[in-house]
Design a protein around this motif. Structure first.
Motif, PDB file in Angstrom:
ATOM      1  N   VAL A   1      65.623  38.512  53.330  1.00 42.98           N
ATOM      2  CA  VAL A   1      65.746  38.707  51.817  1.00 42.98           C
ATOM      3  C   VAL A   1      64.328  38.492  51.350  1.00 42.98           C
ATOM      4  O   VAL A   1      64.004  39.470  50.318  1.00 42.98           O
ATOM      5  CB  VAL A   1      66.524  37.236  51.384  1.00 42.98           C
ATOM      6  CG1 VAL A   1      66.601  37.335  49.919  1.00 42.98           C
ATOM      7  CG2 VAL A   1      67.957  37.243  52.172  1.00 42.98           C
TER       8      VAL A   1
ATOM      9  N   LEU B   1      62.617  30.545  48.727  1.00 48.41           N
ATOM     10  CA  LEU B   1      63.898  30.670  49.468  1.00 48.41           C
ATOM     11  C   LEU B   1      64.058  29.436  50.379  1.00 48.41           C
ATOM     12  O   LEU B   1      63.413  29.654  51.455  1.00 48.41           O
ATOM     13  CB  LEU B   1      64.079  32.248  50.365  1.00 48.41           C
ATOM     14  CG  LEU B   1      63.465  33.297  49.201  1.00 48.41           C
ATOM     15  CD1 LEU B   1      63.767  34.452  50.214  1.00 48.41           C
ATOM     16  CD2 LEU B   1      64.072  33.349  47.955  1.00 48.41           C
TER      17      LEU B   1
ATOM     18  N   ARG C   1      67.083  34.969  58.375  1.00 51.68           N
ATOM     19  CA  ARG C   1      67.797  35.298  57.423  1.00 51.68           C
ATOM     20  C   ARG C   1      66.942  35.233  56.046  1.00 51.68           C
ATOM     21  O   ARG C   1      67.147  36.263  55.386  1.00 51.68           O
ATOM     22  CB  ARG C   1      69.172  34.806  57.190  1.00 51.68           C
ATOM     23  CG  ARG C   1      70.076  35.304  58.460  1.00 51.68           C
ATOM     24  CD  ARG C   1      71.271  34.639  58.444  1.00 51.68           C
ATOM     25  NE  ARG C   1      72.264  34.739  57.133  1.00 51.68           N
ATOM     26  CZ  ARG C   1      73.516  34.097  56.630  1.00 51.68           C
ATOM     27  NH1 ARG C   1      73.500  33.101  57.448  1.00 51.68           N
ATOM     28  NH2 ARG C   1      74.154  34.468  55.961  1.00 51.68           N
TER      29      ARG C   1
ATOM     30  N   ALA D   1      69.946  32.822  51.455  1.00 52.12           N
ATOM     31  CA  ALA D   1      70.423  33.627  52.420  1.00 52.12           C
ATOM     32  C   ALA D   1      71.792  34.207  52.240  1.00 52.12           C
ATOM     33  O   ALA D   1      72.195  35.330  52.756  1.00 52.12           O
ATOM     34  CB  ALA D   1      70.239  33.295  53.856  1.00 52.12           C
TER      35      ALA D   1
ATOM     36  N   THR E   1      70.978  35.243  47.546  1.00 50.02           N
ATOM     37  CA  THR E   1      70.482  36.384  47.451  1.00 50.02           C
ATOM     38  C   THR E   1      70.435  37.233  46.361  1.00 50.02           C
ATOM     39  O   THR E   1      69.128  37.458  45.868  1.00 50.02           O
ATOM     40  CB  THR E   1      70.977  37.509  48.622  1.00 50.02           C
ATOM     41  OG1 THR E   1      70.953  36.837  50.051  1.00 50.02           O
ATOM     42  CG2 THR E   1      70.064  38.727  48.866  1.00 50.02           C
TER      43      THR E   1
ATOM     44  N   ARG F   1      75.411  35.422  50.036  1.00 48.90           N
ATOM     45  CA  ARG F   1      75.498  36.629  49.260  1.00 48.90           C
ATOM     46  C   ARG F   1      75.007  36.238  47.614  1.00 48.90           C
ATOM     47  O   ARG F   1      74.411  36.964  47.212  1.00 48.90           O
ATOM     48  CB  ARG F   1      77.084  37.057  49.055  1.00 48.90           C
ATOM     49  CG  ARG F   1      77.301  37.723  50.607  1.00 48.90           C
ATOM     50  CD  ARG F   1      78.585  38.172  50.449  1.00 48.90           C
ATOM     51  NE  ARG F   1      79.020  38.865  51.564  1.00 48.90           N
ATOM     52  CZ  ARG F   1      79.666  38.436  52.633  1.00 48.90           C
ATOM     53  NH1 ARG F   1      79.794  37.004  52.861  1.00 48.90           N
ATOM     54  NH2 ARG F   1      79.990  39.096  53.617  1.00 48.90           N
TER      55      ARG F   1
ATOM     56  N   THR G   1      67.038  37.668  44.175  1.00 45.55           N
ATOM     57  CA  THR G   1      66.216  38.815  43.784  1.00 45.55           C
ATOM     58  C   THR G   1      66.052  39.089  42.362  1.00 45.55           C
ATOM     59  O   THR G   1      65.209  39.727  41.809  1.00 45.55           O
ATOM     60  CB  THR G   1      67.509  39.894  44.533  1.00 45.55           C
ATOM     61  OG1 THR G   1      67.486  39.635  45.982  1.00 45.55           O
ATOM     62  CG2 THR G   1      67.028  41.237  44.124  1.00 45.55           C
TER      63      THR G   1
END
Length: 249
Positions: free
Chosen positions: A46, A35, A42, A15, A20, A17, A24
């Motif tokens: 995502v 995740l 959070r 979760a 993520t 920066r 991704t």
């Protein structure tokens, strides 16, 4: 063909920066991403974005500093091909070492070593049991002392992780398990918007690069996906420099 098609990848601290961005990128390259983190809401946000883009994502509340939590989650995931721990280390920056408390200095060192050991061990055990070669990624890397800004115990933590990564590379290599560290030299996008010295730090990072810009979160995600893939199958016991030339090996 996508780089990570058919692979299962755990991202701890997904979760955040960097987490993520990496999760991704992994999903975009075909991996089923798991995740893991402490805040389910959070993580679900995502995961929803990844699924909306056509990717595969699952979420779980995992305390990456707790042995049982990490081991139980790894067992539930099933086969593991990639593990990347990107949780925060609780480092305190901006305070000179001579003014820092012992607790603030040692926290990132203890946290980094503990969590990376637990998650790397869990992944390696599963990979060995399944006879499944894989990749365990690290983030940070050893570096020279930072003169411009007081970074507390952060650099010490990174050096400790590098020692662990090198030893793991030697012990896990015969099982086909690779360990690689990603180094960036700093990512301005990760700085809080209200951080007083943000502009100064951004300029400092970019000013040291050969490309005239700092590494981005997208750069980290794309590089991590490549390193985790079979195209990097010969890469282990290594540090990948994605600092835009700020760090000269």
């Amino acid at each position: 063909m996508t780089l990570l098609a058919g692979k299962n990848a755990i991202v701890y601290g997904a979760a955040g920066r960097i987490g993520t961005a990496v999760a991704t990128a992994f999903a975009a390259e075909g991996a089923r991403v798991f995740l893991a983190g402490r805040t389910r809401a959070r993580l679900d946000e995502v995961a929803d974005r990844i699924r909306a883009a056509g990717g595969l994502a699952e979420t779980a509340e995992v305390d990456a500093l707790d042995e049982r939590s990490v081991d139980e989650h790894a067992a539930a995931v099933g086969p593991i091909d990639v593990s990347f721990n990107l949780i925060g280390h609780g480092d305190v920056q901006g305070t000179p070492l001579v003014d820092m408390t012992l607790a603030d200095y040692e926290r990132p060192v203890v946290t980094a070593v503990r969590t990376q050991f637990l998650t790397a061990r869990a992944a390696a055990r599963r990979m060995i049991a399944d006879g499944r070669p894989g990749a365990i990624l690290f983030f940070g890397g050893a570096g020279d002392p930072v003169r411009e800004f007081a970074v507390g115990g952060l650099q010490v933590a990174f050096h400790a992780l590098e020692a662990m990564r090198r030893q793991l590379a030697a012990e896990l290599g015969p099982h086909g398990i690779r360990t690689v560290t990603l180094r960036t030299g700093g990512i301005p996008e990760t700085l809080p918007a209200d951080f007083a010295a943000r502009a100064e730090i951004e300029q400092s990072i970019a000013g040291k690069t050969m490309l005239g810009r700092a590494a981005t979160l997208a750069d980290v995600g794309a590089t991590a996906a490549f390193v985790a893939s079979d195209r990097a199958a010969a890469m282990t016991a290594a540090t990948v420099n994605i600092s835009c030339g700020a760090l000269v090996d």
